[in-house]
Design an enzyme around this catalytic site. Sequence first.
Site, PDB file in Angstrom:
ATOM      1  N   MET A 181       0.786  -1.243   0.000  1.00  0.00           N
ATOM      2  CA  MET A 181       0.000   0.000   0.000  1.00  0.00           C
ATOM      3  C   MET A 181       0.819   1.294   0.000  1.00  0.00           C
ATOM      4  SD  MET A 181      -3.097  -1.216   2.541  1.00  0.00           S
ATOM      5  CE  MET A 181      -4.142   0.167   2.175  1.00  0.00           C
ATOM      6  N   THR A 204       3.124 -12.249   3.004  1.00  0.00           N
ATOM      7  CA  THR A 204       2.560 -12.849   4.215  1.00  0.00           C
ATOM      8  C   THR A 204       1.248 -13.589   3.967  1.00  0.00           C
ATOM      9  OG1 THR A 204       1.576 -10.684   4.652  1.00  0.00           O
ATOM     10  CG2 THR A 204       3.599 -11.236   5.854  1.00  0.00           C
ATOM     11  N   ASP A 205       0.565 -13.264   2.871  1.00  0.00           N
ATOM     12  CA  ASP A 205      -0.720 -13.923   2.589  1.00  0.00           C
ATOM     13  C   ASP A 205      -0.963 -13.901   1.085  1.00  0.00           C
ATOM     14  OD1 ASP A 205      -1.017 -11.004   3.505  1.00  0.00           O
ATOM     15  OD2 ASP A 205      -2.809 -11.303   2.277  1.00  0.00           O
TER      16      ASP A 205
HETATM   17  O1  R1P Z   1       3.450  -4.322   6.738  1.00  0.00           O
HETATM   18  P1  R1P Z   1       3.361  -2.917   6.211  1.00  0.00           P
HETATM   19  O2  R1P Z   1       4.690  -2.274   6.021  1.00  0.00           O
HETATM   20  O3  R1P Z   1       2.424  -2.030   7.025  1.00  0.00           O
HETATM   21  O4  R1P Z   1       2.724  -3.036   4.744  1.00  0.00           O
HETATM   22  C1  R1P Z   1       1.497  -3.628   4.401  1.00  0.00           C
HETATM   23  O5  R1P Z   1       0.653  -3.923   5.498  1.00  0.00           O
HETATM   24  C2  R1P Z   1      -0.381  -2.924   5.623  1.00  0.00           C
HETATM   25  C3  R1P Z   1      -1.719  -3.582   5.410  1.00  0.00           C
HETATM   26  O6  R1P Z   1      -1.924  -4.603   6.302  1.00  0.00           O
HETATM   27  C4  R1P Z   1      -0.090  -1.886   4.551  1.00  0.00           C
HETATM   28  O7  R1P Z   1       0.680  -0.843   5.108  1.00  0.00           O
HETATM   29  C5  R1P Z   1       0.672  -2.702   3.533  1.00  0.00           C
HETATM   30  O8  R1P Z   1       1.465  -1.969   2.643  1.00  0.00           O
HETATM   31  O1  URA Z   2      -1.299  -4.580   1.547  1.00  0.00           O
HETATM   32  C1  URA Z   2      -1.265  -5.769   1.868  1.00  0.00           C
HETATM   33  C2  URA Z   2      -0.253  -6.276   2.727  1.00  0.00           C
HETATM   34  C3  URA Z   2      -0.263  -7.592   3.057  1.00  0.00           C
HETATM   35  N1  URA Z   2      -1.233  -8.382   2.558  1.00  0.00           N
HETATM   36  C4  URA Z   2      -2.188  -7.907   1.741  1.00  0.00           C
HETATM   37  O2  URA Z   2      -3.056  -8.656   1.311  1.00  0.00           O
HETATM   38  N2  URA Z   2      -2.177  -6.612   1.422  1.00  0.00           N
END
Ligand code: R1P
Ligand code: URA
EC number: 2.4.2.1
Length: 236
Positions: A181, A204-205
């Site tokens: 994001m 992570t997912d």
């Molecule tokens: O783990 P971070 O660095 O926060 O990054 C990811 O995790 C968040 C969403 O869960 C968003 O900020 C996305 O970019």
């Molecule tokens: O932005 C993100 C970060 C981790 N996992 C997601 O699905 N979206």
Amino acid sequence: MTPHNHAPKDAYAETVLLPGDPLRAKWVAETFLDDAKLVNSVRNCLGYTGTYKGQKVSVQATGMGQPSLAIYVHELINLYGAKNFIRIGTCGGLNEKVKVRDVVLGVAASTDSAMNAGTFGRYHYAPHADFDLLRKAADLADERKMKFHAGGIVSSDVFYVEGGAKGYQPLLDHDILAVEMEAAALYTLAAKFNRKAIAICTMTDCLITGDEIDADARQSSLEEMATLSLDLAATL
Ligand SMILES: O=P(O)(O)O[C@H]1O[C@H](CO)[C@@H](O)[C@H]1O
Ligand SMILES: O=c1cc[nH]c(=O)[nH]1
């Protein structure tokens, strides 16, 4: 000092790691940096400066989403003189070749954000990583025999996208590896102010298979991304 950062002018290193999560900033600082000092805690968006392998390095949380990251990075560039930015994030998998725990180097970051529309008018600017950082990160990952992917990612304004993976279909059709994001805003700001930036993210997912990192593996997985990024910082 700004409404978002109360650190003094010389508080940050030239190289700053940027996790979204403030507790990841704390963990990186306390686990890997020597002499880490808290330099910012406004809104609990924690920032630290210390040394890694003798090199001054900072880690500053950005919060989630491009508008939030843009505030911290704009100020780090324009008020604190930071030069190199390494985002250390988590991401969701959009391609079956990317497995949970794999590291993704974001070569370019597509986006659905309106943030650049005003600046670029009829152009569709392609926010991209700095080539020097990208090459060094890939070389370091190879040296460690780490599993990583380098390719396109998407910086989405929407976490809960309608339809899940299907909501990203045009991007899936164009070999985009993962969704996060913030990277597009980071790359755009770095280009505007002649700075270097790269996003290094752990998957992570997986939005396609539903596979997720398990709680036990989370720390060790993020550790690979953190130490790769710190080793990269040490070369700058
Ligand atoms: O783990 P971070 O660095 O926060 O990054 C990811 O995790 C968040 C969403 O869960 C968003 O900020 C996305 O970019
Ligand atoms: O932005 C993100 C970060 C981790 N996992 C997601 O699905 N979206």
